[in-house]
Scaffold this motif. Sequence first.
Motif, short mmCIF file in Angstrom:
data_model
loop_
_atom_site.label_atom_id
_atom_site.label_comp_id
_atom_site.label_asym_id
_atom_site.label_seq_id
_atom_site.Cartn_x
_atom_site.Cartn_y
_atom_site.Cartn_z
N LYS A 1 7.53 -19.01 38.99
CA LYS A 1 7.52 -19.32 40.41
C LYS A 1 6.42 -20.36 40.64
CE LYS A 1 10.67 -16.62 42.32
NZ LYS A 1 11.79 -17.14 43.12
N GLY A 2 6.76 -21.64 40.49
CA GLY A 2 5.75 -22.68 40.56
C GLY A 2 4.77 -22.55 39.42
N ASN A 3 3.49 -22.42 39.73
CA ASN A 3 2.46 -22.25 38.70
C ASN A 3 2.22 -20.79 38.36
OD1 ASN A 3 1.98 -25.04 38.52
ND2 ASN A 3 0.58 -24.97 40.28
N ASN A 4 2.95 -19.89 39.01
CA ASN A 4 2.75 -18.46 38.80
C ASN A 4 3.97 -17.83 38.13
OD1 ASN A 4 0.16 -18.32 40.02
ND2 ASN A 4 1.11 -18.37 42.04
N LEU A 5 3.86 -16.54 37.86
CA LEU A 5 4.97 -15.74 37.35
C LEU A 5 5.31 -14.65 38.36
CD1 LEU A 5 4.17 -15.01 33.58
CD2 LEU A 5 5.86 -16.62 34.48
N LEU A 6 6.61 -14.37 38.46
CA LEU A 6 7.06 -13.21 39.22
C LEU A 6 7.63 -12.20 38.23
CD1 LEU A 6 7.55 -11.80 41.91
CD2 LEU A 6 9.80 -12.91 42.00
N ILE A 7 6.98 -11.07 38.12
CA ILE A 7 7.39 -10.02 37.18
C ILE A 7 8.08 -8.91 37.96
CG2 ILE A 7 6.58 -8.27 35.55
CD1 ILE A 7 4.25 -10.13 34.87
N ARG A 8 9.27 -8.54 37.51
CA ARG A 8 10.01 -7.43 38.11
C ARG A 8 10.11 -6.29 37.12
NH1 ARG A 8 12.62 -11.96 40.32
NH2 ARG A 8 13.02 -11.83 42.56
N SER A 9 9.92 -5.08 37.62
CA SER A 9 10.02 -3.92 36.75
C SER A 9 10.54 -2.73 37.55
CB SER A 9 8.65 -3.60 36.13
OG SER A 9 8.80 -2.71 35.05
N TYR A 10 11.10 -1.74 36.83
CA TYR A 10 11.80 -0.65 37.50
C TYR A 10 11.42 0.69 36.88
CZ TYR A 10 14.56 -4.59 39.09
OH TYR A 10 14.94 -5.79 39.64
N LEU A 11 11.30 1.72 37.74
CA LEU A 11 11.09 3.07 37.25
C LEU A 11 11.57 4.06 38.30
CD1 LEU A 11 7.34 4.12 37.43
CD2 LEU A 11 8.29 2.25 38.74
N PRO A 12 11.99 5.27 37.86
CA PRO A 12 12.51 6.26 38.81
C PRO A 12 11.48 6.64 39.86
CG PRO A 12 12.98 6.89 36.53
CD PRO A 12 12.01 5.75 36.47
N GLU A 13 11.97 6.87 41.08
CA GLU A 13 11.08 7.23 42.18
C GLU A 13 10.31 8.50 41.86
OE1 GLU A 13 11.17 8.19 46.98
OE2 GLU A 13 13.02 8.24 45.81
N GLU B 1 -0.83 -14.92 37.92
CA GLU B 1 -1.04 -16.07 37.05
C GLU B 1 -0.46 -15.78 35.67
OE1 GLU B 1 -4.76 -18.27 37.23
OE2 GLU B 1 -5.48 -16.90 38.78
N PRO B 2 0.08 -16.80 34.97
CA PRO B 2 0.74 -16.57 33.68
C PRO B 2 -0.14 -15.85 32.66
CG PRO B 2 1.21 -18.78 34.47
CD PRO B 2 0.18 -18.21 35.40
N GLU B 3 -1.45 -16.07 32.70
CA GLU B 3 -2.35 -15.46 31.72
C GLU B 3 -2.37 -13.93 31.81
OE1 GLU B 3 -3.57 -19.63 32.43
OE2 GLU B 3 -3.08 -17.92 33.71
N LEU B 4 -1.89 -13.38 32.93
CA LEU B 4 -1.90 -11.93 33.11
C LEU B 4 -0.61 -11.26 32.65
CD1 LEU B 4 -3.60 -11.68 36.63
CD2 LEU B 4 -4.48 -10.73 34.50
N GLU B 5 0.36 -12.03 32.19
CA GLU B 5 1.68 -11.47 31.90
C GLU B 5 1.61 -10.31 30.91
OE1 GLU B 5 6.14 -12.98 30.60
OE2 GLU B 5 4.39 -14.18 30.03
#
Length: 307
Positions: free
Chosen positions: A37-49, A13-17
């Motif tokens: 993404k509609g009423n939601n957010l899709l957050i992408r993030s990256y870090l080394p394995e 949900e957007p409030e959790l961004e």
Amino acid sequence: MANTWWELQILCEPELEDSIFWRLGNVGCRGTASERKGNNLLIRSYLPEFQMQLSSLDELSQWLRQDALSMGLSIPTLQRELIDEQDWATSWKQYWQPQEIGDRFLINPAWLAVPENSDRVVLRMDPGVAFGTGDHATTQLCLESLEMQLTDPPNLEEGVVIADIGCGSGILSIGALLLGAKKVYAVDVDPLAVKSTAENLALNLISPERLVVAEGSVDVLTKLIEQPVDGIVCNILADVIIKLVPQMSAIAGGGALPIAKPNSWGIFSGILVEQSKAVCDSLEKHGWVVATVLQRKEWCCINARRS
């Protein structure tokens, strides 16, 4: 053989961004972006394995669950995928779009053309692996506070000199220079942040003489500056700020040059609302007067001045 990276995809949900960005920053994610993404957010993030094992990712998922439940929101879904090193640095960039912040700034990804007919101050950014794209509430509050501090023409004519402690991608340092600051001294304990700050300075066609950036913290800053600065920006974390306040507030003595003038101003962020009292108390204990506490969701930014 190329290193591999975790790509994390969090639907929420957007409030959790903001709280999710904070959690991701704390575990060392490098490059984070969100899209609707509609009423939601899709957050992408990256870090080394190598930096995070599956057990740590499970722990992160539990933290996200607890944050959502404490706010009365639905639990985010976390998906993860391993990708090659050559892919990670460009994967998240396709989701980052130009963003207006405050009354004057336009944060523009370096790989996109500047929007036509914009009357805003354009700040071009390619954060690379450093934290600071302008997406997070704390960065936005700091930029808006800089707008308020750097609007007085007499001050600009005299030449405002600023210290940026924990510069990250250099977004606050460069923003201050674009608003008319004469010079900025920037420090960060992460060597990748130092590199990113220098590269972003060049992207904005600013003379390198106007920004001195070095690896380290306040102890290094005291050796860089030629005289006490007019303003300090510090967007880190509350507990780190509290530890650094005595050094930032120290008066001349023992041959050491103080960082702040008797009337210097400060912008302090990276602070959760429930932590703001502790930071304000520390500032006031060491000779600062808190002027305003700006809040956005669960984050706040403290504007103060030396008394």
